[in-house]
Design a protein around this motif. Structure first.
Motif, short mmCIF file in Angstrom:
data_model
loop_
_atom_site.label_atom_id
_atom_site.label_comp_id
_atom_site.label_asym_id
_atom_site.label_seq_id
_atom_site.Cartn_x
_atom_site.Cartn_y
_atom_site.Cartn_z
N CYS A 215 5.82 38.10 -12.87
CA CYS A 215 5.79 39.33 -12.06
C CYS A 215 6.61 39.14 -10.78
N ASP A 224 4.89 42.90 -18.25
CA ASP A 224 4.01 43.75 -19.07
C ASP A 224 4.49 43.78 -20.53
N GLU A 228 1.94 41.67 -22.79
CA GLU A 228 1.00 42.69 -23.28
C GLU A 228 1.58 43.48 -24.44
#
Ligand SMILES: [Fe+2]
Length: 243
Positions: A215, A224, A228
């Motif tokens: 990040c 992300d 994810e």
């Protein structure tokens, strides 16, 4: 987060040695924000781990899933394998001796660290020609990726996905793997980051700190996708997204 590369098939390879250790690894991952983990034992390794898919392997995964549920650990367990890619791998997948990640179109494949690029491309081409979308495990750890600057892009252009190891991004596998991983990330060629965890103590399934690092040093949006969106899309046999 979802982790598509984890050695928690206890007693199968050089990962978790017993059920208790595997459960501790899942508990640690869950504590650190991982909601699903694929069980990916080394397999099809010439002269080493065979681990062809069998009722025994399926039963082990069921036992692990039950133990995880019984202890109230919030993590989904998915079947898979880390396939040492040989020229016969496509046939072994078709015959059911090898399996993809959660029976999707995506086999997780690894190579010898010093294998020549032409040999790697030929084996991957065979898988792609049979309709598979190979997920190349830790490309940054292969010598040819560091030595041939276009190699990572060539793998992508062939239709493969690239899975970076969390340990490469914190320098655990040395400067060559770190710089190759960083280069792949900066060019947005990476599709997924996974733990490749082998133990609850070293090379663990804790991905939180690497998620934070990605990040900060790359971007929240890319993190992300890598931790994810894409791993879940792979496990659910959906198309992945690019950054
Ligand atoms: Fe692995």
């Amino acid at each position: 987060m979802y982790d598509i590369h984890c050695h928690i098939c206890y007693g199968c390879d050089d990962g978790a040695e017993d059920l208790e250790t595997a459960v501790r690894m899942v508990a640690l991952a869950s504590e650190k924000g991982t909601r699903g983990i694929a069980v990916t034992p080394h397999c099809n390794v010439p002269g080493s781990y065979t681990n062809y898919w069998s009722g025994e392997l399926a039963a082990k995964i069921d036992t692990l899933r039950s133990a995880v549920e019984e202890r109230g650990i919030d993590a989904e367990i998915y079947p898979g394998q880390e396939i040492f890619c040989t020229s016969g791998a496509a046939g072994l997948l078709e015959s059911g001796k090898l399996i993809t990640l959660n029976n999707s179109r995506y086999p997780l494949v690894e190579f010898d660290f010093y294998e020549y690029s032409d040999s790697v491309y030929a084996k991957l081409r065979e898988l792609v020609s049979k309709g598979y979308v190979p997920v190349v495990a830790h490309p940054e750890r292969y010598a040819f990726i560091s030595e041939e600057r276009d190699a990572a892009a060539i793998l992508k252009s062939m239709g493969c996905l690239l899975q970076i190891n969390k340990g490469s991004l914190d320098g655990r596998f040395g400067p060559a793997a770190y710089f190759a991983a960083d280069d792949i990330m900066r060019r947005h060629l990476a599709d997924v980051i996974a733990s490749d965890a082998h133990s609850p103590y070293m090379r663990t399934p804790d991905m939180r700190h690497i998620h934070e690092k990605v990040c900060e040093e790359y971007s929240y949006e890319y993190a992300d996708i890598l931790f994810e969106q894409n791993p879940l899309r792979i496990l659910e046999d959906r198309e992945t997204v690019t950054f």
